[in-house]
Scaffold this motif. Structure first.
Motif, PDB file in Angstrom:
ATOM      1  N   TRP A   1     -28.726  -6.029  19.871  1.00 27.55           N
ATOM      2  CA  TRP A   1     -29.970  -6.776  20.056  1.00 27.55           C
ATOM      3  C   TRP A   1     -29.916  -8.046  19.210  1.00 27.55           C
TER       4      TRP A   1
ATOM      5  N   ALA B   1     -33.297  -7.700  23.884  1.00 36.07           N
ATOM      6  CA  ALA B   1     -32.365  -6.683  24.363  1.00 36.07           C
ATOM      7  C   ALA B   1     -31.141  -7.365  24.962  1.00 36.07           C
TER       8      ALA B   1
ATOM      9  N   LYS C   1     -35.010  -0.685  26.466  1.00 34.02           N
ATOM     10  CA  LYS C   1     -34.309  -1.980  26.468  1.00 34.02           C
ATOM     11  C   LYS C   1     -35.222  -3.109  26.971  1.00 34.02           C
TER      12      LYS C   1
ATOM     13  N   SER D   1     -37.236  -6.386  25.784  1.00 38.11           N
ATOM     14  CA  SER D   1     -37.356  -7.397  24.731  1.00 38.11           C
ATOM     15  C   SER D   1     -38.813  -7.514  24.304  1.00 38.11           C
TER      16      SER D   1
END
Length: 167
Positions: free
Chosen positions: A32, A45, A80, A82
């Motif tokens: 990340w 992600a 996953k 962001s």
């Protein structure tokens, strides 16, 4: 930079907040990207995000905002997705003060699902996951998901660019 001014007011809200001015600490999984600016900590992600899409905003109550951050971050890492969050309690207080920009008011965490299906699932899951936490301020720019700390709207993701200008 008016946090010191706000903290000078005679209020238990600000006195209780004073010791918690350090940045929130969230450790992302390997792969990340992460960076912070004055207002937000960003966690991207692996992979590309579209230039626009559904945004999920989470509001938080004063009593347990850090616990809500940890629970939401764990979920977002597993999925996953962001996201960004307010860099510290002090910044969160500023964003919710009477003189703050109304477009930022109430926003504690912003998640960026990759597509509509991920958005629908994440909104429902985050509402259930955060149901035990105190309700935070209403986010004026968004639609509320049921009676929860989850709000949403469609918009651009351009603010998620890292220092090199990449998504």
């Amino acid at each position: 930079d008016y946090v010191p001014f706000l903290l000078a007011e005679k209020s238990s809200f600000f006195e209780d907040a004073a010791p918690k001015m350090q940045p929130y600490q969230v450790k992302p999984p390997a792969g990340w990207q992460t960076w912070s600016d004055r207002h937000w900590t960003y966690l991207l992600a692996p992979g590309k995000l579209p230039a626009q899409g559904w945004k999920i905003h989470l509001s938080a109550g004063y009593k347990d905002e850090e616990a809500l951050l940890r629970a939401a971050a764990d979920y977002l890492f597993k999925q996953k997705i962001s996201f960004k969050f307010t860099v510290s309690r002090g910044e969160w207080i500023v964003k919710n003060s009477k003189n703050a920009d109304r477009t930022e008011s109430g926003k504690f965490i912003t998640a960026y699902p990759k597509d509509t299906e991920q958005f629908k699932q994440a909104a429902a899951d985050l509402a259930a996951l955060t149901s035990e936490y105190e309700l935070g301020p209403y986010i004026l720019s968004d639609k509320r998901y049921k009676t929860s700390n989850v709000y949403y709207r469609y918009g651009a993701f351009k603010e998620l660019r890292d220092e090199a200008g990449n998504y």
